[in-house]
Design a protein around this motif. Structure first.
Motif, PDB file in Angstrom:
ATOM      1  N   SER A   1       0.844  -1.500  -0.068  1.00 36.75           N
ATOM      2  CA  SER A   1       0.019   0.025  -0.032  1.00 36.75           C
ATOM      3  C   SER A   1       0.812   1.189  -0.114  1.00 36.75           C
ATOM      4  N   ARG A   2       0.630   2.126  -0.975  1.00 37.96           N
ATOM      5  CA  ARG A   2       1.384   3.198  -1.070  1.00 37.96           C
ATOM      6  C   ARG A   2       0.785   4.344  -0.426  1.00 37.96           C
ATOM      7  N   GLY A   3       1.198   5.415   0.143  1.00 35.95           N
ATOM      8  CA  GLY A   3       0.302   6.546   0.603  1.00 35.95           C
ATOM      9  C   GLY A   3      -0.131   6.272   2.213  1.00 35.95           C
ATOM     10  N   THR A   4      -1.284   6.558   2.352  1.00 35.43           N
ATOM     11  CA  THR A   4      -1.788   6.463   3.501  1.00 35.43           C
ATOM     12  C   THR A   4      -2.164   5.013   4.034  1.00 35.43           C
ATOM     13  N   SER A   5      -1.751   4.600   5.176  1.00 36.19           N
ATOM     14  CA  SER A   5      -1.810   3.368   5.582  1.00 36.19           C
ATOM     15  C   SER A   5      -3.197   2.694   5.370  1.00 36.19           C
ATOM     16  N   LEU A   6      -3.291   1.551   5.016  1.00 33.05           N
ATOM     17  CA  LEU A   6      -4.511   0.937   4.863  1.00 33.05           C
ATOM     18  C   LEU A   6      -4.491  -0.282   5.796  1.00 33.05           C
ATOM     19  N   ASN A   7      -5.551  -0.819   6.293  1.00 29.45           N
ATOM     20  CA  ASN A   7      -5.634  -2.065   7.198  1.00 29.45           C
ATOM     21  C   ASN A   7      -5.527  -3.202   6.326  1.00 29.45           C
ATOM     22  N   PHE A   8      -5.341  -4.438   6.566  1.00 27.31           N
ATOM     23  CA  PHE A   8      -5.017  -5.492   6.046  1.00 27.31           C
ATOM     24  C   PHE A   8      -6.289  -5.792   4.717  1.00 27.31           C
ATOM     25  N   ILE A   9      -7.275  -5.750   5.049  1.00 32.57           N
ATOM     26  CA  ILE A   9      -8.447  -6.034   4.456  1.00 32.57           C
ATOM     27  C   ILE A   9      -8.550  -5.048   3.145  1.00 32.57           C
ATOM     28  N   GLN A  10      -8.381  -3.689   3.465  1.00 33.59           N
ATOM     29  CA  GLN A  10      -8.119  -2.841   2.530  1.00 33.59           C
ATOM     30  C   GLN A  10      -7.124  -3.009   1.463  1.00 33.59           C
ATOM     31  N   ARG A  11      -6.093  -3.627   2.133  1.00 35.15           N
ATOM     32  CA  ARG A  11      -4.840  -3.857   1.116  1.00 35.15           C
ATOM     33  C   ARG A  11      -5.307  -5.040   0.507  1.00 35.15           C
ATOM     34  N   ILE A  12      -5.816  -6.053   0.681  1.00 34.54           N
ATOM     35  CA  ILE A  12      -6.322  -7.192  -0.116  1.00 34.54           C
ATOM     36  C   ILE A  12      -7.198  -6.706  -1.077  1.00 34.54           C
ATOM     37  N   LYS A  13      -8.093  -5.667  -0.846  1.00 32.24           N
ATOM     38  CA  LYS A  13      -9.281  -5.224  -1.810  1.00 32.24           C
ATOM     39  C   LYS A  13      -8.268  -4.449  -2.832  1.00 32.24           C
ATOM     40  N   SER A  14      -7.438  -3.377  -2.286  1.00 30.38           N
ATOM     41  CA  SER A  14      -6.804  -2.794  -3.414  1.00 30.38           C
ATOM     42  C   SER A  14      -5.910  -3.479  -4.268  1.00 30.38           C
ATOM     43  N   SER A  15      -5.512  -4.800  -3.666  1.00 34.70           N
ATOM     44  CA  SER A  15      -4.408  -5.363  -4.496  1.00 34.70           C
ATOM     45  C   SER A  15      -5.318  -6.161  -5.595  1.00 34.70           C
ATOM     46  N   LYS A  16      -6.582  -6.160  -5.739  1.00 35.18           N
ATOM     47  CA  LYS A  16      -7.156  -6.778  -6.914  1.00 35.18           C
ATOM     48  C   LYS A  16      -6.786  -5.987  -8.111  1.00 35.18           C
ATOM     49  N   GLY A  17      -7.043  -4.873  -7.942  1.00 33.66           N
ATOM     50  CA  GLY A  17      -6.671  -3.747  -9.134  1.00 33.66           C
ATOM     51  C   GLY A  17      -5.256  -4.091  -9.808  1.00 33.66           C
TER      52      GLY A  17
END
Lengths: 290, 1160
Positions: free
Chosen positions: B546-562
């Protein structure tokens, strides 16, 4: 060259609505983003700088869909966050070299020439061998500009860069920024009205996640011509008055208050008309008086 | 202070990480204890050892293991308690409050220590709880009470926790750097490792070890199993001194930091702010320019690679350029150096610094350090941007996630390679220092940069993945260490497959004769599996960044899909299929191999025993008198085939109607009996058949038995093939054997006709044709009859001209041969071309043994004696197979220049002596058989050794035997047997004690006398008669011939377990008319330790006392009779003695001989 922001919405997990249907269009030149603390300036800046997601909306810069193609924007982006640290015990030169590599400048020779140049521009050549972690606030901010310049960015975002700088440092910093901002799009966020006045060709006032006003600083002032009134009163008097249209109050040395209010016509005989300034415009829009 | 203490402790008690640590340690300790106590395993009835896990001794050991993990917890808890103030810059605000330095530091330290204390107490409670589990093995849990727990906790665990916490806390506080705390732990670990190798003095070693483990080992050095089960830890001066020393050290460190620490923004002595120079300040009117440079970008790939390389160098510099790295590396090298030195210059058995030895000694230790550094720097690199708050600057640049990630991977890989190269340099340096010049750089490179590096690289990828998930260096390191430890503990709870044991592989064994052999295939398969697994993790690491503001683990998983592009999808798919493919191959290989796993084997044998024990009563079996073998060896394919023919003769007085046949366990064997018969029963796993003969074999009748053996195709994980590329060694145990093989005892009536080496043969004739790959030389017992080449293979035919015992070896390799003729007998040494160092010593050993034994006993019966080297992967021993003396590789690389005892000479002299004691006379298959073979042989070898090297060297030899005995008896987990009943596996008794007691007997009655008794015994029972003696018969023979005054020695030495304890209480010298009188107060006790009891024995024993002058020259040696536990002895001498020594010739067996010397 233009940055087009449409309908940005962002709600944080703690329920704070940071961006609320925000629309903005910015062209070449220095653009000032004015707003009080917590207005959503940094959220907007981070979002444009590809460091934060939004729930809704779109950002476009020169044909780049920023939210979708972050890497393409980063190629042309220079970003100076509100506060930043650096690796301890690393010299400016060395650190710039690192950033130059991160920004894709592969030739060592080119990097060296470039670093010489940017250090010259931000006036840090003398202390290039010193650790940035030991720099004063202003030097550190200028270092921040130096790293921005490395990839010759078309979009520069500087978030509250003058906060905490002494007047001399602030001047020095703004001079540097003025030079680099001439040809590119520079978004400059601040809560200090003076900065915008001195620097920006265009501006917007932001509060609670929405743009309240976008105009040229001179236009903002012109709009208020004849509507700003000033008077002097005691604290007790001020406390008992209706404060809705108060733009600002300043203490005089004798503990009386100099109060400026916004009104279409002279509110009372105690008031005299005063020349409108940008700060007045800022308060008019923040308090949504017009 | 109370406020800070309460606040911080409450903070910990609210932190989920605290509970994670707590759960991990209590759960781990619980499982560990229950698992070791047999909660998960079925009770193995064959293990009769009583070893209480809840004894003080074992609890200290268990805690010492657990404490290795706690070490990493100390900086994570005690260190973090104060460091978080510095990290979050809270200290600049906090220090302005009216708090006192004392309160601040003490509050922080004590709260951290208390949090750690809670975890430690919880571990203790969970161990005690595990102790109460039902279904634990009764031999593992003794009714001992709480002493052990209390001793372990209060002598070691709690003081150690305090000491290390204070030191770590002080260092972190002083440097305001959390990693320094981890550095301290690693440094202490290294120092602890260096000390035992660098010093000889056990007191020094005990004192310098911060955890007190050496002091503990030293205090319990003489303990046998009973002591270990029952005794409390003695409060020896070394243990107490060690505890006091290190508590003092900790306080000094703490005090130093306390003095230096100031409630200031920056630590004292560092003023870092940069002054604006005048020039710069005045310069701000200068015309500012804009960037004029146009960057020309080159080809994309080249650009990417250059960027990657530059970034990785940047990261590498960050790792390498720090005092901690230098210290760790310097200490690591020192540790390796001392560890190698310990082996190459060991006084007892020094080894030549050949490359594979150099690589094998420090490999584990050094890779441990590299792995720890990989864990640590992985975290530091991953969290570096965030920690220094530079992440927004870096994240908004156009560098790709992949490049950022790979630059870190590359940096860590480079660090690993640098450290491995250092190991190479140290290795070569040690070789040069030892004057060894055969640098096998290829072996260095392959071992370090392929074998070791693959495992380390897998850890590098894992480290980056774990840290990028946790984003908290300490938590990440903790998780990684837990994974690492946990993997090695998984087999304890029954998980043994390589597909589940992360990055695990048994250490590879190496022989100079054939290299790594077939192990490499399995090794690379296992590594390929885990590498592809971690490469998949790498993709996960990259896309969840995750670049920029910290994301929690679930958000990171979600953003990784892209970020899941087509390429990453394809690559992931490729890795997944590779994991599946290699995983499947591993499982298939393991399945095939599984039938040979120890567990499977044990359960199969249990089932077999249940089913087949009814045949144990059939004891009359025919004996092999003639053996014809045809062996086809295929070294390159790791296979062989044997076809053979036995002549079996019924040597009993009764007809035999049933044959019990055991064939090679790992081989496929088919056989035909040239008489009508019927298969009655068989077990295909254990390879046991019961055959009924239609017509019983009458006494003295013979029978022909034919067989074909085919070795199985080795599974990928099978590392136990007899046939190897170079250095094959096949033993007779794979040939068909007769009798119920699980019978360890022979019936009383058959004892004297059954020899110890083979129940199914007396002496027999053997002829062998052995074929091997072209260029190799093959050996079988007997003389070479013929040699030819057929089908591009080399064939050798051997036949015995003197019958041999059924203890055979068949070998094949490319050898370099050395020939010597000694009194008409050919002495031959066949060895690997680089192992020629010790040949002269070996040949001397043959000659000396030959001369001595032919002088005292009988002629040598073969035409030659042939020493043949076999790979050390088969063992480290030497053995005799008729005229062949197969000898392990390690005996050829012994470094006799550095040892007290010339091991090459000794082991060969010993083996050739077995030609008499073990061949010309063979013990009966009864308890104590090895007393006749090994004890006598070891005693004779001592005499041979003395003849060649003199008294002083022989004394060293005797000392070695004494150590061997005393150490061995501490290690023995069962009660010690007498020599008369000694079993094969208790070599400390048969060799160690045997050599000592026979030597004592010789000392008193004379070498000629003792040898003549032995000689007449050998003649009486010469093996060609087919009658075999027991140890009792030898003891009886001795009893009949030893003079009356020494009769007590017979019982004490052979039929009892006797230890003396003598010491000089006081001594004094005065002049008399003829010179000097020395008065010596001697305290003596003699105790019997029969069957685990301890009982005083009456004294009426000879003890020698020696007087020495200041040059350590013997003035007078007196043999005196001691009848009292306290006795005064007066010795007259012409010159003034300066030293008195009791039993200078080591005739008595005594644990402590330090107090036998009195110096005036």
């Amino acid at each position: 060259m233009s940055l087009k922001i449409s309908n940005l919405n962002k709600t944080y997990s703690n329920g704070v609505k940071a961006l609320n249907g925000l629309n903005l269009e910015i062209g070449t030149g220095m653009f000032g983003l004015l707003g009080p603390n917590g207005a959503g300036k940094s959220s907007l800046m981070r979002t444009i700088a590809t460091l934060q997601d939004v729930d809704e909306g779109s950002i476009e810069f020169n044909g780049i869909d920023v939210l979708d193609n972050q890497m393409a924007l980063r190629e042309v982006l220079g970003y100076l966050p509100q506060s930043f640290g650096v690796y301890p015990k690393v010299s400016a030169e060395n650190l710039l070299n690192y950033f130059a590599v991160l920004k894709g400048i592969t030739s060592k020779k080119e990097r060296n020439i470039l670093i010489d140049e940017v250090l010259e521009i931000v006036n840090l050549t003398d202390v290039r061998k010193k650790a940035v972690s030991g720099y004063s606030g202003g030097m550190k901010q200028r270092f921040g500009i130096a790293q921005i310049l490395l990839n010759n960015p078309q979009l520069i975002i500087v978030d509250e860069p003058t906060a905490g700088l002494d007047p001399a440092e602030r001047n020095r910093f703004l001079n540097v920024l003025r030079e680099v901002g001439a040809k590119n799009t520079v978004i400059f966020s601040t809560h200090i009205v003076e900065d915008v006045k001195e620097l920006c060709t265009d501006m917007a006032i932001l509060n609670k996640g929405t743009i309240l006003k976008q105009c040229k600083p001179t236009d903002a002032v012109a709009e208020l011509e004849g509507k700003v009134w000033a008077t002097t009163m005691t604290t007790d008097m001020f406390n008992s008055m209706d404060k809705e249209y108060v733009l600002s109050k300043n203490y005089n040395p004798d503990n009386t208050l100099k109060v400026r209010i916004y009104a279409d016509s002279k509110p009372s005989e105690h008031y005299s008309q005063d020349v409108a300034n940008l700060e007045d415009a800022y308060f008019v829009h923040i308090n949504q008086l017009s | 202070m109370k406020t800070i203490f309460n606040y911080e402790l409450t903070n910990w008690l609210k932190d989920w990480k605290f509970y994670l640590y707590l759960l991990f340690f209590t759960g781990g300790a619980f499982l560990l204890f229950a698992g070791t106590a047999g909660f998960f395993d079925p009770v193995n009835p064959n293990v009769k050892t009583v070893s209480y896990l809840n004894s003080p001794f074992q609890l200290v050991k268990i805690w010492s293991f657990i404490f290795k993990g706690i070490l990493f917890l100390i900086p994570a808890i005690v260190g973090v308690t104060i460091f978080k103030d510095f990290r979050h810059k809270a200290h600049s605000l906090l220090f302005t409050f009216p708090i006192k330095k004392r309160d601040y530091l003490a509050g922080k330290f004590l709260s951290g220590l208390s949090a750690l204390g809670i975890i430690i107490i919880s571990i203790a409670v969970s161990i005690i709880a595990a102790e109460q589990l039902p279904g634990l093995h009764p031999d593992k849990i003794g009714d001992i009470g709480i002493t052990g727990h209390l001793q372990a906790l209060f002598l070691f665990v709690i003081p150690n926790a305090f000491i290390l916490s204070l030191i770590t806390f002080s260092v972190i506080t002083y440097f305001r750097n959390l990693y320094a705390g981890l550095g301290v732990i690693i440094i202490l670990f290294l120092v602890g490792n260096i000390i035992p190798n660098a010093f000889d003095n056990p007191y020094v070693i005990s004192l310098l070890d911060p955890l007190g483990e050496n002091a503990f080992s030293f205090a319990t050095d003489n303990w046998n199993q009973f002591d270990k089960n029952l005794k409390a830890i003695p409060l020896t001066t070394t243990i107490i001194a060690n505890r006091i020393l290190w508590l003092t050290m900790a306080f000094i460190t703490g005090l130093f930091t306390y003095k230096k620490f100031k409630l200031h923004e920056h630590r004292s002595g560092t003023s870092k702010s940069v002054k604006i120079s005048k020039k710069e300040a005045n310069n701000n009117k200068k015309k500012v320019k804009t960037v004029s440079m146009q960057i020309v970008k080159g080809p994309k790939l080249e650009q990417s690679l250059t960027t990657l390389w530059t970034l990785s160098m940047y990261n590498l510099k960050y790792i390498v350029k720090s005092w901690m790295f230098y210290i760790v590396v310097a200490l690591g090298i020192l540790a390796v150096f001392f560890a190698i030195n310990q082996v190459t210059n060991n006084q007892a058995v020094a080894i030549m610094p050949v490359t594979n030895v150099i690589l094998s000694i420090p490999a584990f230790f050094f890779t441990t350090i590299i792995t720890l550094l990989t864990f640590m720097y992985g975290g530091m690199l991953v969290n570096r941007d965030k920690t220094s708050q530079m992440n927004f600057l870096v994240d908004s640049t156009s560098i790709s996630n992949t490049k950022l990630y790979l630059s870190k991977v590359l940096a860590i890989a480079k660090m690993q390679l640098i450290l491995l190269s250092l190991l190479l340099i140290v290795g070569v340096a040690v070789q040069i220092q030892n004057g060894y010049t055969n640098f096998e750089l290829g072996q260095y490179f392959f071992n370090l940069f392929v074998i070791q590096f693959i495992s380390l690289f897998i850890w590098a990828l894992t480290s980056l993945f774990v840290h990028s998930i946790f984003r908290n260096t300490y938590l990440g390191i903790f998780f990684l260490v837990a994974l690492w430890f946990g993997t090695s503990a998984l087999p304890e709870i029954g998980i043994e497959s390589r597909v589940a044991l992360f990055n695990f592989y048994e250490p590879l064994s190496y022989s100079d004769l054939y290299g790594y052999g077939t192990q490499l295939k399995g090794f690379f398969l296992g590594k390929a599996y885990w590498l592809s697994f971690t490469l998949l993790l790498s993709i996960a690491t990259i896309i969840t960044v995750s670049r920029g503001t910290s994301l929690n683990f679930i958000q990171r998983i979600k953003s990784s899909k892209g970020r899941l592009t087509m390429v990453t999808k394809m690559m992931s798919l490729a890795f997944i299929s590779f994991i599946a493919l290699t995983g499947f191959s591993i499982l298939r290989g393991e399945n095939k191999n599984d039938s040979f796993s120890s567990k499977q084997r044990a359960s199969a044998f249990r089932a077999f025993e249940k089913e087949f024990s009814k045949y144990a009563t059939i004891t009359k079996q025919p004996k092999i008198t003639d053996m014809d073998l045809s062996i086809e060896l295929y070294p390159k394919k790791n296979t062989f085939e044997i076809s053979g023919k036995y002549t079996l003769v019924n040597k009993t007085t009764q007809p035999i109607d049933t044959l019990l046949i055991k064939t090679g366990f790992d081989e496929e064997t088919s056989f035909t009996i040239k008489a009508k018969n019927k298969l009655v029963d068989s077990d295909n796993y254990v390879k046991f058949s019961v055959v009924a003969l239609d017509k019983p074999l009458r006494p003295k009748d013979s029978l022909t038995f034919e067989f074909d053996i085919k070795s199985q195709d080795p599974s990928i994980f099978d590392t136990t093939q007899e046939a190897v590329a170079n250095g094959s060694y096949i033993k007779n145990e794979i040939l068909p054997r007769f009798g119920y093989f699980l019978n360890t005892k022979t019936n009383e009536e058959d004892v004297h006709t059954t020899n110890y080496y083979a129940k199914d043969a007396d002496l027999m004739n053997v002829s062998t044709v052995i074929g091997t790959t072209k260029g190799q030389k093959a050996f079988a017992p007997g003389n070479l009859v013929k040699q030819w080449n057929n089908n591009n293979r080399d064939y050798y035919e051997y036949a015995t001209d003197t019958p041999v015992k059924n203890s055979l070896g068949f070998l094949s390799a490319t050898y370099k041969t050395h020939n010597h003729n000694h009194k008409g007998v050919d002495f031959e040494v066949n060895t690997h071309e680089n192992h020629e160092y010790r040949i002269p010593e070996m040949v001397e050993g043959l000659k000396a043994s030959f001369d001595y034994n032919t002088k005292y006993f009988s002629p040598y019966l073969f035409k030659n004696a042939n020493i043949i080297e076999f790979p050390k992967t088969f063992g480290t021993y030497a053995s005799v197979n008729a005229n062949l003396i197969p000898t392990s590789e390690v005996r050829f690389i012994a470094n006799t220049d550095e040892s007290d005892v010339d091991i090459s000479f000794y082991s060969i002299a010993h083996e050739l002596t077995h030609h008499w004691w073990g061949y010309q006379i063979m013990p009966a298959n009864a308890p104590g058989a090895v007393m006749i073979s090994e004890s006598v042989t070891e005693y004779l070898t001592l005499n041979i050794y003395k003849n060649v090297f003199g008294e002083e060297k022989a004394h060293q030899f005797l000392k070695m035997q004494r150590n061997r005995y005393l150490k061995g008896r501490n290690r023995d987990t069962e009660s010690e047997t007498t020599l008369s009943k000694v079993a094969y596996e208790n070599q400390y008794i048969s060799y160690g004690k045997g050599a000592i007691v026979f030597n004592t007997l010789r000392h008193h009655i004379g070498e000629e006398k003792l040898n003549s008794i032995l000689g007449s015994f050998l003649e009486e029972f010469s093996s060609d008669k087919g009658i075999y003696p027991t140890s009792n018969q030898l003891i009886e023979k001795l009893r009949q011939n030893v003079p009356t005054q020494y009769q007590y020695l017979i019982e004490d030495s052979f039929e009892d377990v006797v230890l003396y304890e003598t010491s000089i209480e006081n001594a004094d010298t005065s002049t008399n008319a003829n010179g000097f009188s020395t008065f010596i107060d001697i305290s003596t006790s003699k105790k019997s330790y029969l069957d685990g009891t301890e009982e005083d024995k009456n004294l009426n024993d000879f003890i020698e006392i020696g007087l020495y002058n200041e040059n350590d020259e013997l003035l007078k040696l007196v043999k005196t009779t001691i009848n009292n536990t306290q006795q005064k002895v007066i010795i007259d001498s012409a010159t003034k003695p300066s030293k008195v020594v009791i039993d200078p010739n080591l005739l008595l067996i005594e644990k402590d001989i330090e107090n036998n010397t009195f110096i005036f």
